[in-house]
Write an enzyme that holds these catalytic residues in place. Structure first.
Site, mmCIF file in Angstrom:
data_model
loop_
_atom_site.group_PDB
_atom_site.id
_atom_site.type_symbol
_atom_site.label_atom_id
_atom_site.label_comp_id
_atom_site.label_asym_id
_atom_site.label_seq_id
_atom_site.Cartn_x
_atom_site.Cartn_y
_atom_site.Cartn_z
ATOM 1 N N HIS A 99 7.124 58.585 26.050
ATOM 2 C CA HIS A 99 8.296 59.335 26.488
ATOM 3 C C HIS A 99 8.668 58.842 27.884
ATOM 4 O O HIS A 99 7.809 58.642 28.738
ATOM 5 C CB HIS A 99 7.987 60.826 26.497
ATOM 6 C CG HIS A 99 9.007 61.626 27.228
ATOM 7 N ND1 HIS A 99 10.351 61.543 26.937
ATOM 8 C CD2 HIS A 99 8.893 62.499 28.265
ATOM 9 C CE1 HIS A 99 11.017 62.344 27.758
ATOM 10 N NE2 HIS A 99 10.154 62.924 28.582
ATOM 11 N N ASN A 138 15.551 60.380 32.000
ATOM 12 C CA ASN A 138 14.831 61.148 30.990
ATOM 13 C C ASN A 138 15.834 61.752 30.006
ATOM 14 O O ASN A 138 16.591 62.652 30.372
ATOM 15 C CB ASN A 138 14.014 62.243 31.686
ATOM 16 C CG ASN A 138 13.178 63.063 30.711
ATOM 17 O OD1 ASN A 138 13.363 62.982 29.497
ATOM 18 N ND2 ASN A 138 12.267 63.848 31.247
ATOM 19 N N CYS A 183 10.785 67.489 25.289
ATOM 20 C CA CYS A 183 10.607 66.024 25.385
ATOM 21 C C CYS A 183 9.643 65.471 24.333
ATOM 22 O O CYS A 183 9.613 64.260 24.102
ATOM 23 C CB CYS A 183 10.151 65.640 26.787
ATOM 24 S SG CYS A 183 11.325 66.114 28.057
#
Ligand code: ACO
Length: 333
Positions: free
Chosen positions: A260, A290, A127
Site C-alpha cells: 500500500h 495515498n 487502505c
C-alpha cells in the site's frame, strides 16, 4: 489416510484458482503538485518529499465521483483482459469514499458497465480495502460460486481531507484501479493465498470525525501520524511474512513487493524488515500520493505497464489501513 474415493474426487474436481486476467486504472486529469498547495497551509515541497516521498497527487474534477473513476478503471481492466462486461459474475468495489452513504458504488459500476447479470457490493476496509476485496473474490472463486469477478479499488479522498490541516491533506490523492479475476482449474497461475487481520482497539488513531450514524456530515480525516506509521510498519511486515510462510516461499522467490502506498518511509521500512532488495519494491506514492484502496492496483499497473511485472512472476501484496485493518496476498502471474 484419505479414502480412495476422496483422492479420486480431489483429482477429478480440482478447486478453481483465481487467475489475474487483466488490470486497468483511471487517474483524474488534474495534478496537484506539492508546490501548488495553498500557501496558507504553510508547508513545502521539501518537507512533504522528505517525510513522505510524495511529489504530487491527482484530484477528481467536480464532475467526477468515486463511481465514475471506478467505471473507467473497470472498463480499462476488462479491455486489458479481453473479457466482456456481460461475462462478469460479481463486482466488488473497495472504497471508503462512496458517492453516497448508499447505494453502493458497486451498484453504480454495475449500471455503468451494463453488467446487469452481476451481483455487486462494496467492501470497506479503508487502505486495506483492495486486499480485503481480493480475498473476498478469491473465496468466491475457490468455492465455485462465481467464475469471473471484477475487483476495484476507487477513492476520492480529496473530498474528505481537511484542506486546512497540513498534517493530513498533503498525504492523499484520488484514483481507481481494477483487477479481473477468473476461475481456472488447470495450470499453475492464480492467487496462492490471502490473509486478513483487524485490530479494532485503535479506531481513534485514524478516522473521520463524522458519518451516517454519528452526525449529519461525512466528516474529515483525523490521524495520529506517528502511531499510524509505527503500526503500518509492524503489521504490514508481519502480514507479508505470514503470507510467505504459509505459501512455503522465501522472500528471494518473490519478484515484486507491492505495498500500500502511504509513505515511502513506511514502504522502505517494510522492505528492510522483509530483507527484500529495494529494486524489487514497487513505489508510486511519489506520483499518486495515498489513494487508499486504489493504491495497490495503481502501483501494480504502473509496474506492469512499464514492463517490469511480467507473466510467470510472483507478487506479494500487503496493505494496512484505518480500523486497523491489514492483509496480504501472494499471486502467481
Ligand atoms: N508541512 C510542514 N510541516 C508539517 C506538515 C506539513 N505538511 N505536517 C506536519 N508538519 C509539522 C508538524 O506540525 C510538526 O511541527 P511541530 O514540531 O512544530 O509541532 C512537525 O511537522 C513534525 O510533525 P510530526 O507529525 O512529528 O512529523 P512526522 O515525522 O511524524 O511525519 C507524517 C508526519 C508524514 C504524517 C508521518 O507521521 C506519517 O507518514 N505517518 C503515517 C500516516 C499515513 O501514512 N497515513 C495514511 C493513512 S494510513 C495508511 O495508509 C497506512
Amino acid at each position: 489416510m484419505k479414502h480412495p474415493w476422496q483422492r479420486w474426487y480431489k483429482m477429478t474436481h480440482p478447486l478453481p484458482t483465481a487467475v489475474l486476467k487483466g488490470y486497468g486504472v483511471y487517474l483524474p486529469q488534474k495534478i496537484l503538485l506539492n508546490a501548488d498547495l495553498p500557501p496558507a497551509l504553510e508547508t513545502s515541497d521539501e518537507w512533504i518529499q522528505q517525510r513522505t516521498g510524495i511529489r504530487q497527487r491527482h484530484i477528481a474534477a467536480d464532475s467526477e465521483t468515486t463511481s465514475t473513476l471506478a467505471i473507467n478503471a473497470a472498463r480499462n481492466a476488462l479491455e486489458n483482459a479481453g473479457i466482456a462486461a456481460t461475462s462478469v459474475d460479481l463486482i466488488l468495489v473497495a472504497t471508503s469514499t462512496p458517492d453516497n452513504t448508499f447505494p453502493s458504488v458497486a451498484s453504480k459500476v454495475q449500471h455503468g458497465l451494463q453488467a446487469y447479470q452481476a451481483a455487486a457490493f462494496d467492501v470497506q476496509a479503508v487502505c486495506a480495502g483492495f486486499v480485503y476485496a481480493l480475498a473476498t473474490a478469491n473465496s468466491f472463486i475457490r468455492s465455485g460460486q462465481y467464475k469471473t469477478i471484477l475487483v476495484i479499488g476507487a477513492e476520492t479522498f480529496s473530498r474528505i481531507v481537511d484542506w486546512q490541516d497540513r498534517s493530513t491533506c498533503v498525504l492523499f490523492g484520488d484514483g481507481a484501479g481494477a483487477f479481473v479475476l477468473q476461475a481456472e482449474t488447470t495450470g499453475r497461475k492464480g492467487i496462492i493465498n490471502t490473509h486478513l487481520y483487524t485490530n479494532g482497539a485503535h479506531t481513534e488513531m485514524l478516522y473521520t470525525d463524522g458519518g451516517a450514524s454519528s452526525g449529519d456530515l461525512v466528516g474529515k480525516v483525523r490521524m495520529n501520524g506517528k502511531e499510524v506509521f509505527k503500526h503500518a510498519v509492524e503489521y504490514m511486515s508481519a502480514a507479508a511474512q505470514h503470507a510467505l510462510d504459509e505459501a512455503n516461499l522465501t522472500i528471494e522467490e518473490i519478484d515484486w513487493l507491492i505495498p500500500h502506498q502511504a509513505n515511502s518511509r513506511i514502504i522502505e521500512s517494510v522492505g528492510k524488515r522483509l530483507k527484500i532488495p529495494a529494486e524489487k519494491v514497487v513505489i508510486t506514492v511519489d506520483s499518486h500520493a495515498n489513494t487508499s484502496a486504489a493504491s495497490i492496483p495503481l502501483a501494480f499497473h504502473a509496474a506492469a505497464s512499464a514492463g517490469k511485472i511480467t507473466a510467470g512472476q510472483k507478487v506479494l501484496l500487503v496493505a494496512m489501513g484505518a480500523g486497523f485493518t491489514w492483509g496480504s496476498a501472494v499471486i502467481q502471474l
